[in-house]
Enzyme design. Structure first.
Site, PDB file in Angstrom:
ATOM      1  N   ASP A  21      -6.403   1.263   4.682  1.00 34.68           N
ATOM      2  CA  ASP A  21      -7.330   1.102   5.808  1.00 34.68           C
ATOM      3  C   ASP A  21      -8.701   0.654   5.296  1.00 34.68           C
ATOM      4  O   ASP A  21      -9.235  -0.367   5.721  1.00 34.68           O
ATOM      5  CB  ASP A  21      -7.464   2.430   6.578  1.00 34.68           C
ATOM      6  CG  ASP A  21      -6.110   2.988   6.976  1.00 34.68           C
ATOM      7  OD1 ASP A  21      -5.432   2.355   7.774  1.00 34.68           O
ATOM      8  OD2 ASP A  21      -5.728   4.048   6.443  1.00 34.68           O
ATOM      9  N   GLU A 281      -0.141  -2.607   3.162  1.00 32.47           N
ATOM     10  CA  GLU A 281      -0.552  -3.914   3.685  1.00 32.47           C
ATOM     11  C   GLU A 281      -1.394  -4.713   2.694  1.00 32.47           C
ATOM     12  O   GLU A 281      -1.081  -5.865   2.378  1.00 32.47           O
ATOM     13  CB  GLU A 281      -1.328  -3.732   5.000  1.00 32.47           C
ATOM     14  CG  GLU A 281      -1.763  -5.069   5.578  1.00 32.47           C
ATOM     15  CD  GLU A 281      -2.279  -4.990   7.002  1.00 32.47           C
ATOM     16  OE1 GLU A 281      -1.780  -4.164   7.789  1.00 32.47           O
ATOM     17  OE2 GLU A 281      -3.187  -5.783   7.338  1.00 32.47           O
TER      18      GLU A 281
END
Ligand code: TRH
Length: 384
Positions: A21, A281
């Site tokens: 994040d 990610e």
């Protein structure tokens, strides 16, 4: 005529877990400032995680400036600390709830700020239909738009700094760069001369089985694991609780524990290795820009939703490379039955030339979609 002042932009980042994040938000924030002159404020609720990927961060500071970005500790939804000024562009990352007071302030601005929800990356097709969709606030005169990263020109593309490819090529042009970089991480020549694999994955990955296959293989292999990753299998292999610098060799395999390095060095590590195991990610995207073969460990979701996402990616990335598909599906527990890791590994090696070629072609294809930061600003300019 007075020159136009650069837009201001706020990113709200809630660290759900791990480093992705903040890793993504920090990368975006830095790029918006350094390449586009945007005045960026990054609100983040977990400075300690941030510090792991960016050691310049002071984990105790309420406000600080790092690499030209104002970093503010986001302490909660209703602290009395939010500024009177609202940014021209407001980004909420992964649908984290922006503090209600900030939203109220947005609604009083003229013109209204552009409000974007930056979503997670997936290769699924539905993303194209949802990218840029508006969502009206139920009460206030405000509209939020969804912005999806992605792998096609009908999405926001992937995060990529303008100078990244040049830096990578310069690093690779001189083999001494990689050698010095790896020496500085503690590797002796013998480990550098072996096949080098970086390993970043979630705890569920079948690391012990892969280690056993490598250990019994013919080729010398150096596996580089950041501290705190795959600790069960790494500690068992090394024979003690392994910290950065710990190393052991069994059979053909050497496992070395590395310190968690700052983000730019993580890129260098990916460039310096022959194969990269990545996860989540951001490291997954960096592996794609590294132009090297990679194996992705996807963030696990309930009801194995992530397996669908993995298959969607494989269908785009490696539709005709059976060995890569088989290994990635097994690595993610998406295949039934016992895995034969020595067979999976040797199948992958036998298709290495095709996998290398695909990595290059994919990188070129993805560059054609532009970069996420530029695409996002272009969309924001349209909404103004
Ligand atoms: O850490 P991740 O698993 O992060 C995330 C989060 O779990 C998040 O909640 C979830 O939504 C997302 O995955 C999908 O994996 P990721 O995304 O690869 O982020 C890791 C970051 O850490 C990335 O920016 C690279 C950086 N990194 C370093 O800077 N140094 C290192 O040594 C390593 C191993 C990683």
């Amino acid at each position: 005529m007075a020159p136009q002042s650069p837009p201001s932009l706020a990113i709200f980042c809630k660290v759900v877990d791990n480093y992705g994040d903040i890793g993504i938000c920090w990368r975006l924030a830095r790029q918006l400032y350094s390449e586009h002159g945007v005045v960026v404020t990054l609100w983040v609720d977990d400075l300690a995680s941030f510090r792991r990927i960016c050691p310049e961060v002071d984990a105790t500071a309420a406000t600080q400036t790092v690499a030209g970005v104002t970093v503010r500790h986001w302490r909660g939804q209703d602290d009395d600390y939010l500024p009177a000024e609202v940014a021209d562009i407001v980004i909420e990352f992964f649908a984290c709830d922006i503090p209600p007071r900030y939203i109220e302030a947005m609604a009083t601005c003229t013109p209204r700020p552009v409000w974007l929800n930056l979503e997670g990356l997936t290769a699924e097709e539905w993303v194209e239909g949802c990218h840029k969709l508006p969502s009206m606030h139920p009460r206030l005169k405000l509209t939020k738009h969804f912005f999806f990263p992605g792998f096609t020109s009908r999405t926001g593309g992937l995060l990529r700094e303008a100078g990244l490819e040049q830096q990578r090529l310069a690093f690779l042009a001189q083999p001494q760069h990689a050698r010095t970089f790896l020496h500085n991480l503690g590797l002796p020549d013998a480990e550098i001369d072996a096949c080098k694999v970086s390993l970043f994955c979630y705890p569920e990955a079948p690391v012990a089985a892969l280690f056993a296959a490598w250990q019994g293989g013919n080729e010398k292999l150096t596996c580089l694991v950041p501290e705190g990753v795959a600790t069960g299998a790494v500690d068992a292999f090394i024979g003690t609780t392994a910290h950065a610098g710990a190393v052991a060799t069994r059979g053909a395999l050497t496992v070395r524990v590395l310190p968690f390095v700052p983000q730019p060095d993580y890129d260098r590590l990916l460039w310096a290795c022959d194969l990269n195991f990545v996860r989540g990610e951001d490291s997954w995207v960096r592996a794609q820009w590294a132009g090297k073969p990679f194996v992705w460990h996807i963030y696990p979701q309930d009801e194995n939703l992530h397996h669908k996402k993995l298959r969607a990616f494989l269908a785009r990335y490696a539709p005709d490379i059976g060995s890569l598909q088989a290994l990635m599906l097994q690595w993610n527990g998406a295949t039934k039955g016992e895995a034969d890791w020595p067979a999976l590994w040797s199948a992958l090696q036998s298709e290495q030339a095709r996998i290398d070629a695909r990595s290059d072609a994919w990188q070129a294809e993805m560059s054609g979609n532009g970069d996420l930061a530029s695409n996002l600003l272009a969309f924001a300019a349209l909404l103004k």
